[in-house]
Write an enzyme that holds these catalytic residues in place. Structure first.
Site, PDB file in Angstrom:
ATOM      1  N   TYR A  47     -18.121 -14.233  31.318  1.00 42.13           N
ATOM      2  CA  TYR A  47     -16.956 -15.826  31.063  1.00 42.13           C
ATOM      3  C   TYR A  47     -16.666 -16.623  32.394  1.00 42.13           C
ATOM      4  CZ  TYR A  47     -13.606 -19.231  29.198  1.00 42.13           C
ATOM      5  OH  TYR A  47     -13.624 -20.250  28.453  1.00 42.13           O
ATOM      6  N   LYS A  73     -18.930 -20.226  33.541  1.00 42.64           N
ATOM      7  CA  LYS A  73     -17.810 -21.309  33.655  1.00 42.64           C
ATOM      8  C   LYS A  73     -17.707 -21.997  35.518  1.00 42.64           C
ATOM      9  CE  LYS A  73     -16.249 -21.797  29.588  1.00 42.64           C
ATOM     10  NZ  LYS A  73     -15.807 -22.834  28.809  1.00 42.64           N
TER      11      LYS A  73
END
Length: 255
Positions: free
Chosen positions: A158, A162
Site C-alpha cells: 500500500y 501510494k
C-alpha cells in the site's frame, strides 16, 4: 463563494461506495456538481447516489466500474457522458490494502494492491485525462496517503503504491501543465474505516498514531470535502502537480 462553486460541472468519483469517497461525492453535489457515483460494488454506488439525491434531487447517478480495467473505465466514460454530459472532474479513489507481514507477502498479494491502487489510478488518469485534454479543461484528483513518504508500517505494498500515485500526480502535473488539465492529489492522514480498526489499529497503534498527530484525534471523512472541492473548482486554477495534506498535523510532527 463563486470560486468554489461546481455548478454546471460533471464529476466522476471512483470508489464512491467507500468510507471516504462517498463523502467526497456528496461534497461535490453540495457544491453544485452533477456526480457520477462509481464503484465496483454497484449496490454501494446506488445507495450513495440515492442518499445524495434525497437531499440534492437529480444530482447523482450510480455506475458500476472495475477501476483496474481500462475497458471498464472507457465504458464508464461513455455512460457518464450519455447520462450527465462531458466530464470536468475525475477523482480516482479506488483501492484496497493488506496487513500481511513483509515476509508473507506473495507476488499475487503485492500485484493485487498495486492493481487497485497505482494501476487503477494510472488508468483513470489515462481515460479521463484524454477526455479532458480533448475538451481543453478538467481537474483530476488522486488519493495519496500519509504512507506515501515515509512508508507506513504493516502496509508495505500500500505504501509503495501510494508513493507511486504521488509521483504520477507530480509527473502528470508537469506533462499537462499547459493543456488546461490539472492533476493533483489529496494526502489524507488517518481516517480509519471499520476494516482498518479491525486489521490495523490495535490499542497500541492507535496510541502511537494519535501521539504523533498534533490534533490528537482521527479525521472524519467530511473533513476532506473542502480539499476536494478546492482542487476541483476554479479556486485552484493555478494549482497542479501538488499534494494537499489533510492529516491533523501528522506530517509536521517529529518528537
Amino acid at each position: 463563494m463563486k470560486l468554489f462553486s461546481l455548478e454546471n460541472n460533471v464529476a466522476v468519483v471512483i470508489g464512491a461506495g467507500g468510507h471516504i469517497c462517498s463523502a467526497l461525492a456528496r461534497g461535490f453535489a453540495e457544491s453544485g456538481a452533477k456526480v457520477a457515483v462509481c464503484d465496483l460494488r454497484l449496490e454501494k454506488a446506488v445507495a450513495v447516489a440515492e442518499s445524495i439525491n434525497s437531499v440534492y434531487p437529480n444530482s447523482a447517478d450510480a455506475f458500476e466500474v472495475d477501476a483496474s480495467s481500462k475497458d471498464s473505465l472507457l465504458t464508464l466514460l461513455n455512460g457518464v457522458q450519455a447520462s450527465l454530459g462531458p466530464i470536468d472532474i475525475a477523482l480516482n479513489g479506488a483501492g484496497t490494502n493488506s496487513p500481511k507481514p513483509f515476509l508473507e507477502i506473495s507476488t499475487e498479494d503485492w500485484n493485487s494492491i498495486f492493481q487497485t491502487q497505482l494501476i487503477a489510478t494510472m488508468l483513470g488518469c489515462q481515460v479521463f485525462g484524454e477526455h479532458m485534454l480533448n475538451k481543453g479543461s478538467g481537474s483530476i484528483i488522486n488519493i495519496s496517503s500519509a504512507s506515501a513518504d515515509p512508508g507506513l508500517s504493516k502496509a508495505f505494498a500500500y505504501s509503495a503504491a501510494k508513493a507511486g500515485i504521488r509521483n504520477l500526480t507530480q509527473n502528470l502535473g508537469r506533462e499537462w501543465g499547459k493543456s488546461g488539465v490539472r492533476v493533483n492529489a489529496i494526502r489524507p492522514g488517518f481516517f480509519p474505516t471499520e476494516w482498518n480498526r479491525k486489521n490495523f489499529i490495535t490499542p497500541e497503534r492507535e496510541s502511537a498514531i494519535l501521539g504523533h498527530t498534533p490534533m490528537g484525534r482521527f479525521g472524519e471523512p467530511d473533513e476532506l470535502i473542502g480539499a476536494a472541492v478546492f482542487l476541483a473548482s476554479s479556486a485552484s486554477n493555478f494549482v497542479t502537480g501538488s499534494e494537499l495534506i489533510v492529516d491533523g498535523g501528522f506530517s509536521a510532527m517529529t518528537i
